[in-house]
Write a protein that holds these residues in place. Structure first.
Motif, PDB file in Angstrom:
ATOM      1  N   ARG A  95       0.245 -20.326  -1.816  1.00 15.22           N
ATOM      2  CA  ARG A  95      -0.977 -19.532  -1.555  1.00 15.22           C
ATOM      3  C   ARG A  95      -0.527 -18.358  -0.648  1.00 15.22           C
ATOM      4  NH1 ARG A  95      -6.545 -19.355  -1.926  1.00 15.22           N
ATOM      5  NH2 ARG A  95      -7.741 -18.965  -0.043  1.00 15.22           N
ATOM      6  N   VAL A  96      -0.933 -17.089  -1.205  1.00 15.68           N
ATOM      7  CA  VAL A  96      -0.534 -15.866  -0.351  1.00 15.68           C
ATOM      8  C   VAL A  96      -1.805 -15.353   0.172  1.00 15.68           C
ATOM      9  CG1 VAL A  96       0.171 -13.524  -0.392  1.00 15.68           C
ATOM     10  CG2 VAL A  96       1.375 -15.479  -1.784  1.00 15.68           C
ATOM     11  N   VAL A  97      -1.770 -15.034   1.675  1.00  8.88           N
ATOM     12  CA  VAL A  97      -3.076 -14.517   2.352  1.00  8.88           C
ATOM     13  C   VAL A  97      -2.446 -13.178   2.898  1.00  8.88           C
ATOM     14  CG1 VAL A  97      -4.465 -14.881   4.137  1.00  8.88           C
ATOM     15  CG2 VAL A  97      -4.076 -16.699   2.761  1.00  8.88           C
ATOM     16  N   ARG A  98      -3.237 -12.215   2.793  1.00 10.76           N
ATOM     17  CA  ARG A  98      -2.914 -11.054   3.567  1.00 10.76           C
ATOM     18  C   ARG A  98      -4.056 -10.534   4.095  1.00 10.76           C
ATOM     19  NH1 ARG A  98       2.110  -9.127   1.616  1.00 10.76           N
ATOM     20  NH2 ARG A  98       2.741  -9.904  -0.512  1.00 10.76           N
ATOM     21  N   LEU A  99      -3.787  -9.466   5.261  1.00  8.29           N
ATOM     22  CA  LEU A  99      -4.822  -8.650   6.040  1.00  8.29           C
ATOM     23  C   LEU A  99      -5.500  -7.578   4.943  1.00  8.29           C
ATOM     24  CD1 LEU A  99      -3.244  -8.274   9.325  1.00  8.29           C
ATOM     25  CD2 LEU A  99      -4.489 -10.056   8.657  1.00  8.29           C
ATOM     26  N   ASP A 100      -6.706  -7.434   5.254  1.00 10.01           N
ATOM     27  CA  ASP A 100      -7.542  -6.669   4.285  1.00 10.01           C
ATOM     28  C   ASP A 100      -6.879  -5.242   4.354  1.00 10.01           C
ATOM     29  OD1 ASP A 100      -8.540  -5.817   6.678  1.00 10.01           O
ATOM     30  OD2 ASP A 100     -10.428  -6.375   6.384  1.00 10.01           O
ATOM     31  N   SER A 101      -6.060  -4.677   5.192  1.00  7.24           N
ATOM     32  CA  SER A 101      -5.460  -3.523   5.408  1.00  7.24           C
ATOM     33  C   SER A 101      -4.266  -3.439   4.319  1.00  7.24           C
ATOM     34  CB  SER A 101      -4.875  -2.965   6.675  1.00  7.24           C
ATOM     35  OG  SER A 101      -4.155  -4.085   7.212  1.00  7.24           O
ATOM     36  N   ASP A 102      -3.704  -4.336   3.823  1.00  5.00           N
ATOM     37  CA  ASP A 102      -2.734  -4.515   3.223  1.00  5.00           C
ATOM     38  C   ASP A 102      -2.982  -4.522   1.399  1.00  5.00           C
ATOM     39  OD1 ASP A 102      -0.393  -5.227   1.667  1.00  5.00           O
ATOM     40  OD2 ASP A 102       0.280  -6.794   3.193  1.00  5.00           O
ATOM     41  N   PRO A 103      -2.332  -3.436   0.905  1.00  2.58           N
ATOM     42  CA  PRO A 103      -2.973  -3.257  -0.585  1.00  2.58           C
ATOM     43  C   PRO A 103      -2.148  -4.328  -1.461  1.00  2.58           C
ATOM     44  CG  PRO A 103      -1.245  -1.589   0.235  1.00  2.58           C
ATOM     45  CD  PRO A 103      -1.361  -2.346   1.341  1.00  2.58           C
ATOM     46  N   ARG A 104      -1.278  -4.919  -1.081  1.00  3.34           N
ATOM     47  CA  ARG A 104      -0.654  -5.789  -1.864  1.00  3.34           C
ATOM     48  C   ARG A 104      -1.323  -6.842  -2.532  1.00  3.34           C
ATOM     49  NH1 ARG A 104       5.015  -6.022   1.637  1.00  3.34           N
ATOM     50  NH2 ARG A 104       3.160  -5.995   3.297  1.00  3.34           N
ATOM     51  N   PRO A 105      -1.054  -7.655  -3.775  1.00  5.12           N
ATOM     52  CA  PRO A 105      -1.789  -8.794  -4.199  1.00  5.12           C
ATOM     53  C   PRO A 105      -1.881  -9.920  -3.244  1.00  5.12           C
ATOM     54  CG  PRO A 105      -0.030  -8.361  -5.288  1.00  5.12           C
ATOM     55  CD  PRO A 105      -0.125  -7.107  -4.476  1.00  5.12           C
ATOM     56  N   ALA A 106      -2.973 -10.624  -3.321  1.00  4.53           N
ATOM     57  CA  ALA A 106      -3.017 -11.803  -2.327  1.00  4.53           C
ATOM     58  C   ALA A 106      -4.117 -12.774  -2.690  1.00  4.53           C
ATOM     59  CB  ALA A 106      -3.244 -11.567  -1.005  1.00  4.53           C
ATOM     60  N   ASP A 107      -3.965 -14.058  -2.743  1.00  2.00           N
ATOM     61  CA  ASP A 107      -4.861 -14.930  -3.137  1.00  2.00           C
ATOM     62  C   ASP A 107      -6.354 -15.030  -2.304  1.00  2.00           C
ATOM     63  OD1 ASP A 107      -3.631 -16.809  -5.045  1.00  2.00           O
ATOM     64  OD2 ASP A 107      -2.259 -17.006  -3.425  1.00  2.00           O
ATOM     65  N   LEU A 108      -6.032 -14.166  -1.030  1.00  4.72           N
ATOM     66  CA  LEU A 108      -7.083 -14.110  -0.140  1.00  4.72           C
ATOM     67  C   LEU A 108      -6.699 -12.875   0.716  1.00  4.72           C
ATOM     68  CD1 LEU A 108      -9.893 -15.208   1.357  1.00  4.72           C
ATOM     69  CD2 LEU A 108      -8.421 -16.559   2.697  1.00  4.72           C
ATOM     70  N   LYS A 109      -7.803 -12.170   1.328  1.00  5.91           N
ATOM     71  CA  LYS A 109      -7.819 -11.061   2.056  1.00  5.91           C
ATOM     72  C   LYS A 109      -8.448 -11.325   3.022  1.00  5.91           C
ATOM     73  CE  LYS A 109      -5.162  -8.135  -0.337  1.00  5.91           C
ATOM     74  NZ  LYS A 109      -5.152  -6.613  -0.575  1.00  5.91           N
ATOM     75  N   LEU A 152       1.618 -16.035   4.905  1.00  3.27           N
ATOM     76  CA  LEU A 152       0.720 -14.783   5.272  1.00  3.27           C
ATOM     77  C   LEU A 152       1.482 -13.647   5.252  1.00  3.27           C
ATOM     78  CD1 LEU A 152      -1.641 -13.656   6.916  1.00  3.27           C
ATOM     79  CD2 LEU A 152      -0.599 -14.360   9.184  1.00  3.27           C
ATOM     80  N   SER A 153       1.162 -12.524   4.560  1.00  5.45           N
ATOM     81  CA  SER A 153       1.803 -11.258   4.481  1.00  5.45           C
ATOM     82  C   SER A 153       3.222 -11.394   4.462  1.00  5.45           C
ATOM     83  CB  SER A 153       1.420 -10.409   5.728  1.00  5.45           C
ATOM     84  OG  SER A 153      -0.039 -10.244   6.026  1.00  5.45           O
ATOM     85  N   PRO A 154       3.820 -11.893   3.243  1.00  2.21           N
ATOM     86  CA  PRO A 154       5.176 -12.290   2.933  1.00  2.21           C
ATOM     87  C   PRO A 154       5.830 -10.981   2.685  1.00  2.21           C
ATOM     88  CG  PRO A 154       3.857 -13.050   1.057  1.00  2.21           C
ATOM     89  CD  PRO A 154       3.061 -12.892   2.165  1.00  2.21           C
ATOM     90  N   VAL A 155       7.207 -10.831   3.068  1.00  2.00           N
ATOM     91  CA  VAL A 155       7.979  -9.604   2.832  1.00  2.00           C
ATOM     92  C   VAL A 155       9.194  -9.872   2.435  1.00  2.00           C
ATOM     93  CG1 VAL A 155       7.045  -8.191   4.551  1.00  2.00           C
ATOM     94  CG2 VAL A 155       8.744  -9.398   4.991  1.00  2.00           C
ATOM     95  N   GLU A 156       9.904  -9.391   1.289  1.00  2.81           N
ATOM     96  CA  GLU A 156      10.885  -9.448   0.725  1.00  2.81           C
ATOM     97  C   GLU A 156      12.205  -9.054   1.817  1.00  2.81           C
ATOM     98  OE1 GLU A 156      11.228 -11.293  -1.516  1.00  2.81           O
ATOM     99  OE2 GLU A 156       9.880 -10.982  -2.917  1.00  2.81           O
ATOM    100  N   GLY A 157      13.473  -9.793   1.869  1.00  2.00           N
ATOM    101  CA  GLY A 157      14.384  -9.386   2.668  1.00  2.00           C
ATOM    102  C   GLY A 157      15.031  -7.808   2.608  1.00  2.00           C
ATOM    103  N   GLU A 158      14.903  -7.092   1.285  1.00  2.00           N
ATOM    104  CA  GLU A 158      15.307  -5.598   1.503  1.00  2.00           C
ATOM    105  C   GLU A 158      14.119  -4.796   2.404  1.00  2.00           C
ATOM    106  OE1 GLU A 158      16.517  -2.450  -1.815  1.00  2.00           O
ATOM    107  OE2 GLU A 158      15.908  -4.286  -2.368  1.00  2.00           O
ATOM    108  N   THR A 159      12.828  -5.448   2.177  1.00  2.00           N
ATOM    109  CA  THR A 159      11.653  -4.658   2.668  1.00  2.00           C
ATOM    110  C   THR A 159      12.178  -4.821   4.408  1.00  2.00           C
ATOM    111  OG1 THR A 159      10.242  -5.263   1.088  1.00  2.00           O
ATOM    112  CG2 THR A 159       9.134  -4.516   3.039  1.00  2.00           C
ATOM    113  N   LEU A 160      12.280  -5.971   4.841  1.00  2.00           N
ATOM    114  CA  LEU A 160      12.632  -6.237   6.026  1.00  2.00           C
ATOM    115  C   LEU A 160      13.841  -5.250   6.411  1.00  2.00           C
ATOM    116  CD1 LEU A 160      12.406  -7.325   8.977  1.00  2.00           C
ATOM    117  CD2 LEU A 160      13.783  -9.333   8.074  1.00  2.00           C
ATOM    118  N   LEU A 161      14.848  -5.203   5.819  1.00  2.00           N
ATOM    119  CA  LEU A 161      15.867  -4.190   6.093  1.00  2.00           C
ATOM    120  C   LEU A 161      15.465  -2.709   6.288  1.00  2.00           C
ATOM    121  CD1 LEU A 161      19.179  -5.384   4.010  1.00  2.00           C
ATOM    122  CD2 LEU A 161      18.722  -5.624   6.442  1.00  2.00           C
ATOM    123  N   ARG A 162      14.758  -2.285   5.157  1.00  2.00           N
ATOM    124  CA  ARG A 162      14.271  -1.162   5.266  1.00  2.00           C
ATOM    125  C   ARG A 162      13.547  -0.679   6.715  1.00  2.00           C
ATOM    126  NH1 ARG A 162      12.835  -1.564  -0.233  1.00  2.00           N
ATOM    127  NH2 ARG A 162      10.666  -1.855   0.429  1.00  2.00           N
TER     128      ARG A 162
END
Length: 213
Positions: free
Chosen positions: A164-178, A104-114
């Motif tokens: 499987r990657v799921v994101r909220l519909d407010s997230d523009p990044r690609p996903a299998d399901l919003k 659900l809404s995965p983020v890379e480590g560098e994104t978390l650091l930012r």
């Protein structure tokens, strides 16, 4: 750890987001796991080293130790095991020999650091990585080793097992399901969303069963 659901069949191993986001999402993730149990899917919510009620202090935590603990847990499980990661929790299962990953809404480590750096005026990732002693970020003391771990951490994106990657519909990044819903990890206080928890649990249960054939 917390355990829910039946003692046989597939089991989902959940990882909360790291640091303060864990406090904001814990009740929500537990709600998801409780719904999964009603739908006949077992689950585990471990306290990885340096998280939750672990005896290891946050300033001594290492992402690599969390990954090693996840690997060790999966290797002890004699039933099909699937990872459930939320946000930066998806970094923990990267090397675990699971049968599939639901993120659900995965983020890379560098994104978390930012994101963490933005909590300190004048701080950026490069400055964080130059630290030679623990740095306080969003109320957590993080060691230089942990900061380095995160800078190089990537979410598993291989093709060896289903993901499987799921994101909220407010997230523009690609996903299998919003899905419609508010990002609870952004709220100032812990909270939950029963309707979203039920929708996500239903998706997880259906996906796990599809992987099982």
């Amino acid at each position: 750890m917390l355990r829910f659901g039946p003692d046989d069949g597939p089991v989902v191993i959940a990882s909360l987001p790291l640091f303060e986001e864990a406090n904001r999402t814990r009740a929500f993730v537990v709600a998801v796991l409780r719904v999964l149990a009603v739908q006949g899917v077992g689950s585990i919510l471990p306290h990885w080293p340096g998280t939750g009620e672990s005896l290891i202090e946050t300033q001594d935590a290492r992402l690599m130790a969390m990954r090693a603990a996840c690997e060790a847990l999966v290797e002890q499980i004699t039933r099909p095991a699937y990872a459930l990661g939320v946000r930066s929790g998806t970094l923990i299962d990267a090397s675990a020999p699971v049968d599939g990953r639901w993120h659900l809404s995965p983020v890379e480590g560098e994104t978390l650091l930012r994101e963490l750096a933005r909590t300190r005026p004048g701080m950026d990732v490069a400055t964080l990585l130059e630290a030679n002693e623990p740095v306080e970020l969003a109320g957590n003391l993080l060691s230089p080793t942990m900061l380095s771990d995160l800078a190089n951490a990537r979410v598993y994106d291989g093709e060896h097992v289903p993901r499987r990657v799921v994101r909220l519909d407010s997230d523009p990044r690609p996903a299998d399901l919003k899905m419609a819903g508010a990002p609870l990890w952004r709220r100032a206080e812990p909270g939950s969303d029963r309707a979203l928890a039920e929708r996500l649990a239903s998706d997880i249960a259906a996906w796990v069963r599809s992987c099982e054939g």
